[in-house]
Scaffold this active site. Structure first.
Site, PDB file in Angstrom:
ATOM      1  N   ARG A  42      -7.287  -0.315  -6.881  1.00  0.00           N
ATOM      2  CA  ARG A  42      -7.631   0.719  -5.894  1.00  0.00           C
ATOM      3  C   ARG A  42      -7.887   2.033  -6.652  1.00  0.00           C
ATOM      4  NH1 ARG A  42      -4.223   1.144  -0.441  1.00  0.00           N
ATOM      5  NH2 ARG A  42      -6.113   2.207   0.274  1.00  0.00           N
ATOM      6  N   ARG A 101       0.859  -1.176   0.000  1.00  0.00           N
ATOM      7  CA  ARG A 101       0.000   0.000   0.000  1.00  0.00           C
ATOM      8  C   ARG A 101       0.901   1.234   0.000  1.00  0.00           C
ATOM      9  NH1 ARG A 101       2.386   1.797   3.727  1.00  0.00           N
ATOM     10  NH2 ARG A 101       0.926   3.532   3.718  1.00  0.00           N
ATOM     11  N   GLY A 102       0.261   2.406  -0.128  1.00  0.00           N
ATOM     12  CA  GLY A 102       1.045   3.635  -0.295  1.00  0.00           C
ATOM     13  C   GLY A 102       1.109   3.922  -1.791  1.00  0.00           C
ATOM     14  N   ALA A 103       0.836   5.184  -2.157  1.00  0.00           N
ATOM     15  CA  ALA A 103       0.635   5.519  -3.566  1.00  0.00           C
ATOM     16  C   ALA A 103       1.771   5.071  -4.506  1.00  0.00           C
ATOM     17  CB  ALA A 103       0.373   7.024  -3.689  1.00  0.00           C
ATOM     18  N   LYS A 109      -4.510  10.168   3.261  1.00  0.00           N
ATOM     19  CA  LYS A 109      -5.184   9.310   4.239  1.00  0.00           C
ATOM     20  C   LYS A 109      -6.221  10.065   5.056  1.00  0.00           C
ATOM     21  CE  LYS A 109      -4.897   5.830   4.550  1.00  0.00           C
ATOM     22  NZ  LYS A 109      -5.889   4.975   3.847  1.00  0.00           N
ATOM     23  N   GLN A 169      -1.910   2.416   9.948  1.00  0.00           N
ATOM     24  CA  GLN A 169      -0.632   2.522   9.225  1.00  0.00           C
ATOM     25  C   GLN A 169       0.432   3.216  10.078  1.00  0.00           C
ATOM     26  OE1 GLN A 169      -3.603   3.117   7.861  1.00  0.00           O
ATOM     27  NE2 GLN A 169      -3.648   2.692   5.677  1.00  0.00           N
ATOM     28  N   ASP A 205      -1.932  11.042  -2.099  1.00  0.00           N
ATOM     29  CA  ASP A 205      -2.343   9.990  -3.042  1.00  0.00           C
ATOM     30  C   ASP A 205      -2.738  10.560  -4.397  1.00  0.00           C
ATOM     31  OD1 ASP A 205      -2.827   8.756  -0.218  1.00  0.00           O
ATOM     32  OD2 ASP A 205      -2.630   7.110  -1.661  1.00  0.00           O
TER      33      ASP A 205
HETATM   34  O1  MRU Z   1      -4.446   3.295   2.271  1.00  0.00           O
HETATM   35  P1  MRU Z   1      -2.972   3.480   2.120  1.00  0.00           P
HETATM   36  O2  MRU Z   1      -2.191   2.916   3.248  1.00  0.00           O
HETATM   37  O3  MRU Z   1      -2.480   3.025   0.772  1.00  0.00           O
HETATM   38  O4  MRU Z   1      -2.784   5.061   2.160  1.00  0.00           O
HETATM   39  C1  MRU Z   1      -1.506   5.600   2.039  1.00  0.00           C
HETATM   40  C2  MRU Z   1      -1.477   7.063   2.223  1.00  0.00           C
HETATM   41  O5  MRU Z   1      -2.489   7.718   2.385  1.00  0.00           O
HETATM   42  C3  MRU Z   1      -0.145   7.753   2.103  1.00  0.00           C
HETATM   43  O6  MRU Z   1      -0.117   8.888   2.907  1.00  0.00           O
HETATM   44  C4  MRU Z   1       0.083   8.155   0.642  1.00  0.00           C
HETATM   45  O7  MRU Z   1      -0.075   7.060  -0.210  1.00  0.00           O
HETATM   46  C5  MRU Z   1       1.422   8.732   0.423  1.00  0.00           C
HETATM   47  S1  MRU Z   1       2.626   7.424   0.561  1.00  0.00           S
HETATM   48  C6  MRU Z   1       4.043   7.814   0.039  1.00  0.00           C
END
Ligand code: MRU
Length: 351
Positions: free
Chosen positions: A90, A49-51, A250, A198, A239
């Site tokens: 996603r 996960r994470g963009a 988030k 997270q 994201d």
């Molecule tokens: O739902 P997630 O854990 O994928 O959400 C991640 C986030 O919101 C991060 O802040 C975002 O992707 C930036 S990560 C470098």
């Protein structure tokens, strides 16, 4: 520069090797995605996960799809179908679509090839992966310089934006990691980040691995911490960033930015250019993912509310550009972001 040893994504010939983030910090487990179905499942269920990490994984997913096609003559429509499937994994992080677009460009360049261009696709996926790490390091330097302007401080962060969420080092957590290495940060306040945790499970773990001083707090303690003068910066990732600088991140980021403004605390968003979506005029157009009710209904296996109660679980929100002091990218900093400044930056880069 302080480096993270965490490797969340690795390409291994016939599989994507993923550090399973659902099991952290308790267990260090590996998930192998061997085909497109596995890859979609890994992204959807948040093994990864994470963009930026989602984008990198999807790019490798296209390579797995290509490999499974062997020497089929009708490879192109079949590969297009797999790319479409990956795009459903996603909805909010635009890095997923950005990476798939890069892979589609490779497909287009080989449109007359009689066999699937697996090698060219793999090269592009590896390039996306490597580039993300380099961009994060550049972004971290820009972010650290910005912190240097305000002097040694404590900071607050939300969600996980570290090595786990990217090709390495991290976006917001990359800035924090570098600024800490430079002696600019003395303490990190980590919001637990309900409901998936997270912050508690991943960010706290990453910081602890490197002995970066931190304390974990429940999300709703943020205002008190700010009021107590314990933080000078709120540093978060993104994201998707609309053309006017509105930032999807988030869930909870919007309220934190409101609280930060009230308390006179600066808000920094660290994100690579691949997180900008200039096709969207404002953040109102950003699709917001809602996830399963069980994330709220249960804590682990334990039921924490009635089984029948209606649950609304949006996992991202949009912070208006007006609440953001700076967006830090690999190419530089946009202070007080606006549509004009963002357009200027992209135009300069294009010329
Ligand atoms: O739902 P997630 O854990 O994928 O959400 C991640 C986030 O919101 C991060 O802040 C975002 O992707 C930036 S990560 C470098």
């Amino acid at each position: 520069m302080t480096e993270s040893m965490i490797v969340p994504i690795r390409w291994q010939d016939d599989a994507i090797e993923l550090l399973d983030q659902r099991a952290l910090p308790g267990k260090y487990e590996t998930f192998y995605a061997r085909d497109v179905t596995d890859t979609v499942e890994a992204i959807r269920s948040m093994v990864v996960r994470g963009a930026p990490a989602i984008g990198i994984t999807a790019a490798y997913g296209v390579v797995l799809a290509a490999k499974s096609l062997g020497t089929s003559a009708d490879w192109q429509p079949r590969l297009d179908e797999d790319v479409k499937l990956l795009a459903t994994s996603r909805p909010t992080a635009v890095n997923l679509f950005w990476a798939l677009e890069r892979m589609k460009n490779v497909i287009t360049r080989h449109i007359y090839a009689t066999v699937v261009p697996t090698e060219a696709l793999l090269e592009e996926a590896l390039r996306i992966h490597r580039q993300d790490l380099q961009d994060n390091q550049a972004m971290a330097r820009h972010g650290a310089q910005l912190i240097a302007e305000t002097g040694n401080c404590e900071v607050m962060t939300h969600c996980n934006t570290g090595a786990l969420a990217t090709g390495g080092h991290g976006t917001a957590l990359g800035v924090i990691r570098t600024a800490w290495g430079d002696g600019l940060i003395s303490h990190v306040h980590v919001n637990e980040t309900r409901p998936w945790l997270q912050g508690a499970r991943l960010t706290a773990w990453e910081l602890e691995q490197e002995n970066i001083p931190l304390s974990l707090n429940i999300d709703s303690a943020a205002s008190l911490i700010m009021k107590q003068g314990k933080t000078q910066w709120l540093i978060v990732g993104a994201d998707r960033i609309a053309a006017n600088g509105d930032v999807a991140n988030k869930i909870g980021t919007f309220s934190l930015a409101v609280q930060a403004r009230y308390h006179g605390i600066k808000v920094m968003v660290a994100a690579p250019l691949s997180t900008f979506d200039l096709t969207l005029a404002t953040g109102d157009e950003i699709p917001i993912e809602t996830r399963d009710a069980t994330e709220l209904r249960q804590s682990g296996e334990r039921l924490v509310t009635s089984e029948t109660i209606d649950i609304y679980n949006p996992v991202f929100d949009v912070t208006p550009a007006a609440l953001i002091d700076a967006i830090v990218t690999e190419k530089g900093v946009i202070k007080a972001p606006s549509a004009k400044k963002i357009a200027m930056m992209f135009n300069t880069l294009a010329n």
